[in-house]
Design a protein around this motif. Structure first.
Motif, PDB file in Angstrom:
ATOM      1  N   CYS A  13       0.944  -1.206  -0.039  1.00 29.58           N
ATOM      2  CA  CYS A  13      -0.006   0.131   0.030  1.00 29.58           C
ATOM      3  C   CYS A  13       0.875   1.378  -0.013  1.00 29.58           C
ATOM      4  N   MET A  41      -2.427   1.650  -4.093  1.00 30.85           N
ATOM      5  CA  MET A  41      -3.021   2.666  -3.465  1.00 30.85           C
ATOM      6  C   MET A  41      -3.537   2.184  -2.049  1.00 30.85           C
ATOM      7  N   CYS A  42      -4.065   0.856  -2.267  1.00 32.42           N
ATOM      8  CA  CYS A  42      -4.460   0.281  -1.039  1.00 32.42           C
ATOM      9  C   CYS A  42      -4.605  -1.173  -1.313  1.00 32.42           C
ATOM     10  N   THR A  43      -4.300  -2.178  -0.126  1.00 33.05           N
ATOM     11  CA  THR A  43      -4.307  -3.404  -0.246  1.00 33.05           C
ATOM     12  C   THR A  43      -5.755  -3.960  -0.543  1.00 33.05           C
ATOM     13  N   CYS A  67      -1.752  -0.935   5.606  1.00 30.98           N
ATOM     14  CA  CYS A  67      -1.941  -0.168   6.984  1.00 30.98           C
ATOM     15  C   CYS A  67      -2.383  -1.388   7.862  1.00 30.98           C
ATOM     16  N   CYS A  72      -6.228   2.220   7.751  1.00 34.21           N
ATOM     17  CA  CYS A  72      -6.529   2.262   6.303  1.00 34.21           C
ATOM     18  C   CYS A  72      -7.017   3.776   5.673  1.00 34.21           C
ATOM     19  N   TYR A  74      -8.620   4.244   3.280  1.00 33.37           N
ATOM     20  CA  TYR A  74      -9.964   4.186   2.513  1.00 33.37           C
ATOM     21  C   TYR A  74     -10.875   3.396   3.342  1.00 33.37           C
ATOM     22  N   ASN A  78      -7.894  -2.581   4.155  1.00 35.04           N
ATOM     23  CA  ASN A  78      -7.108  -3.862   4.310  1.00 35.04           C
ATOM     24  C   ASN A  78      -8.048  -4.963   4.968  1.00 35.04           C
TER      25      ASN A  78
HETATM   26  S1  FES Z   1      -4.772   2.539   2.413  1.00 39.33           S
HETATM   27 FE1  FES Z   1      -3.049   1.136   3.328  1.00 39.33          FE
HETATM   28  S2  FES Z   1      -4.250  -0.623   3.338  1.00 39.33           S
HETATM   29 FE2  FES Z   1      -5.662   0.843   2.613  1.00 39.33          FE
END
Ligand code: FES
Length: 140
Positions: A13, A41-43, A67, A72, A74, A78
């Motif tokens: 991420c 950008m995110c898991t 994260c 997270c 978002y 996660n």
């Molecule tokens: S922003 Fe890092 S796991 Fe969602």
């Protein structure tokens, strides 16, 4: 098998683990060169197909890292990743892939030392499992 060097794909991420990787680099911490980072950008956006494709195209291990729960950017990406990894660990053996080759970790942005430690451990554990492709070819 003594000189086997596993190829690892790590989906990390942007906000946490990638930043930790950056910190590890700027702190001059060393970690194995076997790990190829793919910044997302995110898991929560790591589609299970990405993981299966990585294995089918030769990865000996795959890491998803983002994260910590509750951090997270978002909100719940996660948690989605955690559910998907649980399902993938049930599905992977059907492809002839040992589920221990897939790992999920949470590494915060300030955890450069943790990042270097996890990468070392990941490579060591994957090395113990040995190369994956010979097993996979039997299934394909
Ligand atoms: S922003 Fe890092 S796991 Fe969602």
């Amino acid at each position: 098998m003594d000189n086997f060097e596993p190829a690892i794909i790590a989906f990390v991420c942007n906000w946490c683990t990638y930043t930790a990787a950056d910190l590890a680099g700027t702190s001059r911490l060393s970690y194995p060169k076997n790990v190829r980072l793919i910044r997302v950008m995110c898991t929560g956006m790591v589609d299970p197909q990405y993981v299966i494709k990585a294995f089918l195209e030769g990865a000996d291990g795959v890491l998803i890292s983002g994260c910590h729960p509750g951090d997270c950017h978002y909100i719940n990406g996660n948690y989605k990743a955690r559910r998907r990894v649980k399902l993938l660990k049930e599905i992977l053996p059907r492809f002839g892939i040992d589920s221990r080759r897939l790992r999920l970790t949470w590494i915060g942005a300030s955890d450069g030392i943790e990042f270097a430690h996890v990468m070392g451990d990941l490579v060591a554990r994957t090395r113990e499992l040995g190369p994956m492709l010979p097993d996979l070819k039997m299934v394909i």
